[in-house]
Design an enzyme around this catalytic site. Structure first.
Site, mmCIF file in Angstrom:
data_model
loop_
_atom_site.group_PDB
_atom_site.id
_atom_site.type_symbol
_atom_site.label_atom_id
_atom_site.label_comp_id
_atom_site.label_asym_id
_atom_site.label_seq_id
_atom_site.Cartn_x
_atom_site.Cartn_y
_atom_site.Cartn_z
ATOM 1 N N TYR A 294 30.881 32.514 36.128
ATOM 2 C CA TYR A 294 31.345 33.812 36.616
ATOM 3 C C TYR A 294 31.030 34.896 35.581
ATOM 4 O O TYR A 294 30.595 35.998 35.924
ATOM 5 C CB TYR A 294 32.842 33.727 36.881
ATOM 6 C CG TYR A 294 33.418 34.863 37.683
ATOM 7 C CD1 TYR A 294 32.950 35.124 38.970
ATOM 8 C CD2 TYR A 294 34.438 35.651 37.174
ATOM 9 C CE1 TYR A 294 33.480 36.150 39.712
ATOM 10 C CE2 TYR A 294 34.978 36.672 37.918
ATOM 11 C CZ TYR A 294 34.505 36.928 39.196
ATOM 12 O OH TYR A 294 35.041 37.941 39.922
ATOM 13 N N CYS B 133 37.480 44.516 41.500
ATOM 14 C CA CYS B 133 36.912 43.189 41.205
ATOM 15 C C CYS B 133 35.888 43.229 40.087
ATOM 16 O O CYS B 133 35.988 42.494 39.118
ATOM 17 C CB CYS B 133 36.292 42.598 42.452
ATOM 18 S SG CYS B 133 37.521 42.229 43.702
ATOM 19 N N HIS B 134 34.898 44.091 40.238
ATOM 20 C CA HIS B 134 33.834 44.099 39.232
ATOM 21 C C HIS B 134 33.511 45.514 38.768
ATOM 22 O O HIS B 134 32.419 45.767 38.248
ATOM 23 C CB HIS B 134 32.597 43.389 39.759
ATOM 24 C CG HIS B 134 32.903 42.010 40.265
ATOM 25 N ND1 HIS B 134 33.116 41.749 41.586
ATOM 26 C CD2 HIS B 134 33.089 40.847 39.614
ATOM 27 C CE1 HIS B 134 33.411 40.470 41.727
ATOM 28 N NE2 HIS B 134 33.399 39.896 40.547
ATOM 29 N N GLY B 135 34.446 46.445 39.029
ATOM 30 C CA GLY B 135 34.336 47.775 38.441
ATOM 31 C C GLY B 135 33.270 48.688 39.000
ATOM 32 O O GLY B 135 32.554 49.337 38.235
#
Lengths: 419, 169
Positions: A294, B133-135
């Protein structure tokens, strides 16, 4: 090997064995000559077989009570936890069993990396192992979706969306995987089906893994080829059986600790909230065993390249037997490789740590450096090391260094008595 | 064997394999296609939403095809901000005029184009949306400005049935 000479003692045994040579197989497995210097890192093969069986048995029993439907799945899991006799125990064993399975498989893989077990003639064993590892990840991921909690739902959304990175056909593939326009009931039912299937595929591959292992025989800590059977080997039963059994006992203590004292520590509290397609949890984190990959995914700012990097991180392992050009297997005789090995271990641990942290600022920088190093290790350091490294001379047999030591100490004593 | 016979045999092999391949394909396709969205899923293609109670500056989220749809009634400042952006600054250049037919109403899929999370309203560096979540940062037009998402949030097909009702799909 003495397999072919084996004749069962009893008359019935002989009659049966002539028709189906199961007893010959049993005899092969008990007499199987094993290097006598195997250490405890070699016991994880047996431990992994145990983990697989535990997951299959607990999984079957859970499936008797679980309902694979978007409206009922979450409740049925709570029903298992509260109403079903020992349901809490079976579910906690299954959930923590997945983590224990990965713990054991990582030790097993890193043991192979240290002792060069993937090298000729064991490439096929290694590649089957990588396929098993991939299937384990698929099974674990789909299993995590089944309770239909918030992490289940959003984990499934994020992971299936990885396929949307494929140019042109990505969107179509994702809808095909979902059976709709988002993760929903059709997704849940097919994940349940596949989650049920994969362990049996793994079981089949484990048979092939062991079969391929039994052709050249086990590698060993000093990584030299040995004659089989010889004074360098012991029969699998009882020597290895007892050693594996003892290691398994120690392992089940750790397992039981998690199940009984901290059954939820490896999970996420958010998964006790029912799936809600309108709200994403503030912080989506996969299970700990997927964190390094991840971190690699998130360290690349481009969507497609991030997915490519993550997949490559796993697939590069399959090419390892050809990337590592050194003829010497064991790191014991490779002073430089030994150091790079430990740097890689630390690198993967760092990736795991930053994978759990938000992808911003310093964490992102660390993730990028660690990702780069991961690939440098496999693609540059290992191929170069094969020709540049000055290795330590190998002993001729497992017993040689031991005998030499006794020999030299005997000489010393002789000299002392002379004085 | 004469050359003629060999050729005939090769032709028979090729023909048999070809027929076999078609047969296998015909059997496998239904097994693959059964996983695609089925009739009942496709039937839920459109949703009607009453937006009469929505005040300027507020947004609601509705579910369409299992996905969240953001409906935002934008303030004049937000519209001005969205329209003032130069195309060169955008990763996925798209005019605000093309994204919001009626500048007051922004209707788009509330799905981050990175990996499908639901971005949060009134957050991020561009006063629009922020994906936790991932900016990924989106502006007041739902266009990607910063972060891993490759494209702007998608504008679905929609229309005003009357002044108070939007039909999505």
């Amino acid at each position: 090997m003495s397999d072919h000479d084996y004749v069962p003692k009893s008359k019935f045994g002989k009659w049966f064995n002539d028709r189906l040579p199961l007893l010959t197989l049993g005899n092969h497995l008990t007499d199987y000559p094993t290097p006598k210097n195997l250490n405890y890192w070699w016991t994880f093969g047996g431990i992994l077989s145990f983990c697989l069986i535990v997951q299959i048995i607990t999984g079957l029993t859970l499936a008797m009570h679980y309902i694979a439907h978007a409206d009922l799945a979450f409740e049925s899991v709570e029903h298992i936890m509260r109403d079903v006799n020992y349901g809490w125990l079976i579910r906690y064993i299954h959930a923590n069993g997945a983590s224990m399975f990965f713990l054991a498989v990582y030790i097993h893989i890193f043991r192979s990396l240290f002792y060069g077990s993937y090298k000729s003639p064991r490439e096929i064993i290694w590649i089957i192992g990588i396929i098993i590892y991939l299937l384990m990840m698929a099974a674990a991921f789909m299993g995590y979706v089944l309770p239909w909690g918030q992490m289940s739902f959003w984990g499934a959304t994020v992971i299936t969306n990885l396929f949307s990175a494929i140019p042109f056909i990505g969107e179509g593939i994702v809808q095909w995987l979902w059976g709709g326009y988002s993760v929903d009931n059709p997704t849940l039912t097919r994940f349940f089906t596949l989650h049920y299937l994969i362990p049996f595929l793994i079981l089949g591959l484990v048979v092939l893994h062991i079969w391929a292992l039994h052709v050249p025989g086990n590698n060993n800590p000093i990584g030299i080829d040995i004659k089989k059977p010889s004074k360098d080997t012991v029969p699998f039963h009882p020597y290895i059986v007892i050693k594996d059994g003892f290691a398994l006992l120690m392992f089940t203590i750790v397992f039981a600790f998690f199940v009984f004292y901290s059954p939820n520590i490896l999970g996420h509290a958010d998964n006790y909230i029912e799936a809600n397609p309108m709200v994403t949890p503030a912080h989506i984190v996969p299970e700990w065993y997927l964190l390094p990959f991840y971190a690699i995914l998130r360290s690349v700012p481009d969507k497609l390249m991030g997915v490519v990097a993550m997949l490559s991180a796993i697939l590069v392992l399959a090419a390892l037997p050809w990337l590592d050009t050194s003829k010497i297997r064991s790191a014991i005789f490779r002073p430089l490789y030994k150091q790079f090995y430990w740097i890689l271990v630390i690198d993967v641990l760092i990736l795991g740590y930053v994978g759990a942290m938000p992808a911003e600022g310093l964490y992102l920088l660390i993730a990028r450096v660690a990702t780069a190093y991961y690939f440098i290790h496999f693609l540059i350091i290992l191929p170069v090391l094969g020709s540049k490294e000055k290795t330590i001379p190998l002993p001729l047999s497992i017993t040689e260094p031991v005998l030499e030591a006794t020999l030299s100490s005997a000489t010393i004593r002789e000299k002392e008595s002379l004085n | 064997m004469s050359e003629k016979k060999t050729k005939r045999r090769e032709f028979l092999y090729t023909a048999s394999y070809a027929v076999g391949a078609v047969g296998v394909g015909a059997v496998v396709w239904p097994l693959i296609d059964q996983m695609n969205p089925d009739a009942s899923v496709k039937a839920l293609a459109s949703t009607e939403v009453d937006v009469s109670s929505l005040e300027p500056g507020k947004a609601i989220t509705v579910l369409w095809r299992g996905k969240p749809v953001f409906i935002k009634r934008r303030t004049p400042e937000e519209i001005a901000e969205a329209r003032a952006v130069k195309m060169e600054e955008l990763k996925d250049p798209q005019k605000d005029e093309d994204r919001a037919k009626d500048p007051e109403w922004l209707v788009m899929l509330g799905v981050c184009t990175h990996l499908g999370c639901v971005p949060l309203n009134d957050k991020g560096d561009y006063n629009g949306w922020f994906c936790p979540c991932h900016g990924s940062h989106y502006d007041t037009s739902g266009r990607i400005r910063k972060g891993p998402a490759p494209t702007n949030m998608e504008v679905p097909k929609y229309e005003f049935v009357n002044t108070n009702t939007i039909k999505i799909g």
